[in-house]
Write a protein that holds these residues in place. Structure first.
Motif, PDB file in Angstrom:
ATOM      1  N   ARG A  90       0.852  -1.187   0.000  1.00 35.37           N
ATOM      2  CA  ARG A  90       0.000   0.000   0.000  1.00 35.37           C
ATOM      3  C   ARG A  90       0.885   1.232   0.000  1.00 35.37           C
ATOM      4  N   ILE A  91       0.401   2.311  -0.609  1.00 34.46           N
ATOM      5  CA  ILE A  91       1.148   3.569  -0.676  1.00 34.46           C
ATOM      6  C   ILE A  91       0.392   4.621   0.103  1.00 34.46           C
ATOM      7  N   GLY A  92       1.023   5.164   1.109  1.00 29.16           N
ATOM      8  CA  GLY A  92       0.436   6.257   1.870  1.00 29.16           C
ATOM      9  C   GLY A  92       1.283   7.496   1.700  1.00 29.16           C
ATOM     10  N   TYR A  93       0.648   8.632   1.561  1.00 28.25           N
ATOM     11  CA  TYR A  93       1.377   9.908   1.532  1.00 28.25           C
ATOM     12  C   TYR A  93       1.272  10.523   2.914  1.00 28.25           C
ATOM     13  N   TYR A  94       2.425  10.879   3.474  1.00 29.35           N
ATOM     14  CA  TYR A  94       2.515  11.395   4.829  1.00 29.35           C
ATOM     15  C   TYR A  94       3.083  12.802   4.823  1.00 29.35           C
ATOM     16  N   ALA A  95       2.522  13.645   5.676  1.00 31.17           N
ATOM     17  CA  ALA A  95       3.019  15.011   5.820  1.00 31.17           C
ATOM     18  C   ALA A  95       4.412  14.982   6.433  1.00 31.17           C
ATOM     19  N   ILE A  96       5.309  15.786   5.891  1.00 33.50           N
ATOM     20  CA  ILE A  96       6.649  15.907   6.475  1.00 33.50           C
ATOM     21  C   ILE A  96       6.814  17.259   7.165  1.00 33.50           C
ATOM     22  N   LYS A  97       5.765  18.061   7.116  1.00 38.05           N
ATOM     23  CA  LYS A  97       5.700  19.335   7.825  1.00 38.05           C
ATOM     24  C   LYS A  97       4.229  19.691   7.969  1.00 38.05           C
ATOM     25  N   ASP A  98       3.933  20.692   8.774  1.00 35.49           N
ATOM     26  CA  ASP A  98       2.547  21.122   8.922  1.00 35.49           C
ATOM     27  C   ASP A  98       2.017  21.614   7.580  1.00 35.49           C
ATOM     28  N   ILE A  99       0.786  21.201   7.249  1.00 30.97           N
ATOM     29  CA  ILE A  99       0.142  21.601   6.003  1.00 30.97           C
ATOM     30  C   ILE A  99      -1.138  22.336   6.367  1.00 30.97           C
ATOM     31  N   GLU A 100      -1.230  23.559   5.916  1.00 30.13           N
ATOM     32  CA  GLU A 100      -2.414  24.347   6.216  1.00 30.13           C
ATOM     33  C   GLU A 100      -3.620  23.833   5.436  1.00 30.13           C
ATOM     34  N   LYS A 101      -4.807  24.063   5.979  1.00 35.48           N
ATOM     35  CA  LYS A 101      -6.047  23.662   5.326  1.00 35.48           C
ATOM     36  C   LYS A 101      -6.100  24.271   3.919  1.00 35.48           C
ATOM     37  N   ASP A 102      -6.522  23.465   2.950  1.00 33.89           N
ATOM     38  CA  ASP A 102      -6.657  23.855   1.543  1.00 33.89           C
ATOM     39  C   ASP A 102      -5.328  24.123   0.837  1.00 33.89           C
ATOM     40  N   ALA A 103      -4.207  23.808   1.482  1.00 29.96           N
ATOM     41  CA  ALA A 103      -2.900  23.980   0.835  1.00 29.96           C
ATOM     42  C   ALA A 103      -2.686  22.867  -0.193  1.00 29.96           C
ATOM     43  N   GLU A 104      -1.941  23.165  -1.223  1.00 29.55           N
ATOM     44  CA  GLU A 104      -1.613  22.188  -2.252  1.00 29.55           C
ATOM     45  C   GLU A 104      -0.637  21.159  -1.689  1.00 29.55           C
TER      46      GLU A 104
END
Length: 101
Positions: free
Chosen positions: A76-90
């Motif tokens: 399975r492939i999961g994409y994980y945040a490596i920093k804080d991502i603001e709402k609606d950010a690309e």
């Protein structure tokens, strides 16, 4: 985990067969070679919105990265945040050195 990259699990031979019909819209994620057979996830026909994730222009701009895990015997492939991502950010990732436009 931000999202899972989903689609049809296929082998390289099937990916090559589908290529002429892709209309230049390729949404393939290739796993590492396994027993001389590459496995790919084709998100073109059955994927989620994550297939539209964009390439970052710089390392600093990258905000998520994929991790491949085995869950219940399936890759399975999961994409994980490596920093804080603001709402609606690309969501931006680095596709790797093997990827060329």
């Amino acid at each position: 985990m931000s999202r899972e990259y989903v689609g049809h699990l296929i082998e390289q031979e099937e990916a090559d067969r589908r290529e002429p019909f892709s209309l230049d819209l390729s949404y393939l994620f290739k796993f590492e070679e396994n027993d001389d057979k590459a496995q790919l996830v084709d998100a073109g026909r059955a994927g989620s919105k994550l297939k539209f994730i964009n390439e970052s222009r710089s390392k600093e701009e990258t905000n998520c990265m994929p991790k491949i895990k085995t869950v219940g015997g399936e890759l399975r492939i999961g994409y994980y945040a490596i920093k804080d991502i603001e709402k609606d950010a690309e969501l931006l990732t680095h596709y790797g050195s093997n990827f060329t436009w």
